[in-house]
Design a protein around this motif. Sequence first.
Motif, short mmCIF file in Angstrom:
data_model
loop_
_atom_site.label_atom_id
_atom_site.label_comp_id
_atom_site.label_asym_id
_atom_site.label_seq_id
_atom_site.Cartn_x
_atom_site.Cartn_y
_atom_site.Cartn_z
N ASP A 1 0.91 -1.26 -0.04
CA ASP A 1 0.15 0.08 0.04
C ASP A 1 0.83 1.49 -0.06
O ASP A 1 1.85 1.25 0.59
N ASP B 1 1.08 5.41 0.92
CA ASP B 1 0.76 6.72 1.30
C ASP B 1 1.49 7.68 0.97
O ASP B 1 2.60 8.00 1.01
N LEU C 1 -11.95 9.16 0.79
CA LEU C 1 -12.08 8.79 2.21
C LEU C 1 -12.77 9.81 3.32
O LEU C 1 -13.49 9.50 3.92
N TYR D 1 -8.85 13.69 1.60
CA TYR D 1 -8.32 12.36 1.69
C TYR D 1 -8.93 11.37 0.61
O TYR D 1 -10.15 11.20 0.41
N ARG E 1 -8.53 7.82 -2.10
CA ARG E 1 -7.95 6.59 -2.06
C ARG E 1 -8.20 5.93 -3.60
O ARG E 1 -9.27 6.14 -4.25
N HIS F 1 -7.86 2.17 -5.79
CA HIS F 1 -7.63 0.71 -6.02
C HIS F 1 -7.10 0.45 -7.16
O HIS F 1 -7.95 0.63 -8.25
N GLN G 1 -3.22 -0.59 -3.21
CA GLN G 1 -4.00 0.73 -2.66
C GLN G 1 -3.13 1.85 -2.45
O GLN G 1 -1.95 1.92 -2.08
N HIS G 2 -3.56 2.80 -2.95
CA HIS G 2 -3.02 4.25 -2.78
C HIS G 2 -3.86 5.12 -2.04
O HIS G 2 -4.82 5.57 -2.61
N ASP G 3 -3.34 5.85 -0.98
CA ASP G 3 -3.94 6.83 -0.36
C ASP G 3 -3.17 8.13 -0.58
O ASP G 3 -2.15 8.29 -0.64
#
Length: 433
Positions: free
Chosen positions: A33, A35, A59, A65, A67, A69, A75-77
Amino acid sequence: MFRCRPPLPSFPPGALLVGGAARDWLRGVAPKDFDWATPDPAGAAAQLAQATGGAVFPLDEARGYWRVHTPDGVQHDFVPLPAEVASDLLRRDFTVNALALTSDRQVLDLAQGQKDLRAKRLRMVSAANLWDDPLRAWRAARFEVTLGFRLDSMTESVVREVAGALASSDLALPASERVRDELHALLAHPNAARGIGRLEDLGLLSLTVPELREGRGLEQGGFHHLDVFDHGVEALHQLLARRPEAELPLRWAALLHDVGKPRTRATDPDTGRTTFYGHDRQGAELTNGILTRLKLPGEDVRRAAALVGAHMVPLPSTEREARRFVHWRRELLPDLLSLMLADREAARGPMSSPASRRAYAQGMDRVLAALEEQPAPPPPLLTGQEVMVLLGAGPGPRVGEALRAVAEAAAMGEVRTAQEARDFVAAWNTHSP
């Protein structure tokens, strides 16, 4: 020295890669993942989604925020780049997570996290950070297992203090969902059993699954060589040694399969032996309550509880019994066999012998053979309406009993056609009370 570092995706303009992704990259592990702290989270998320065909969603749109997929399961936030990057990093939990990486691979390391990475040491950024978010105490145990690091003495001392404050209600417990997520990240690891022991050692298990701790020091005797608590932990270890891909309900069932024993312990008045009659049913009820409290999905709760409730079912000694075993427990297979084997291997007491192991293996082989022979239940031979006509009765429990009896007979190979099923119901109605 760390291994060669894996490739990284393109950085959004002006972005930093922060936290666990930076930590894993620095130790030569491909991040699962990402961030990102970026000046334009919404734009960066939209650009990545368009480039990869991924799915983007907010988010917390008000806080910026986002996100994404991506189709490869990563997963990239995206969060806003803080005005004071240094202050933001120093508010994090552990030094190995207080790292950031620039697009030209420069490392921002204000807390000497790289030194701790090389030493495989888990060290808090500050005690205040752990107190500010008590969930970080659970995260400490999780990181010890998943990273293979060890808490330094000062950090461990603060984790224990936080656990004590939570136990005395001087500090509010984190939300159940957050604790659940930490537990599941730990349980998903091949060395999850060690993690459960570490939670107990740090004083966190009593805040999470206190029912499990009731087995501490409760000796079982006979076939068992461990107390109830350690036996459950060892059963989880035995399960994962054989089924590393086991899903979470099965992992929970292995850990909790004997959780009902402390509340069913009794002494046989004739023999003086300790008994635990009904611990499977009691354990299923407790499992249901524990996992509901931790807010697991309903289907996962039901499956784990059903596995716990069935783990004491005797294995069949004949092929006919094996077909009946499969018919009544098909939905739990093959997980139930994995749980039963983990239970047995975790015991390994003085009453175990090569002969008993062979007999157990033969019983499992019979079940697996019956399951392979009939992987799906036979199609119904009669409808409820037809059974009501045959019984001369209206809707009611007797119709259900007859349908279940026909289904079992079909699974056993005793009836194969609709006419045989009708004859079976007629005979059953005559002889069944």
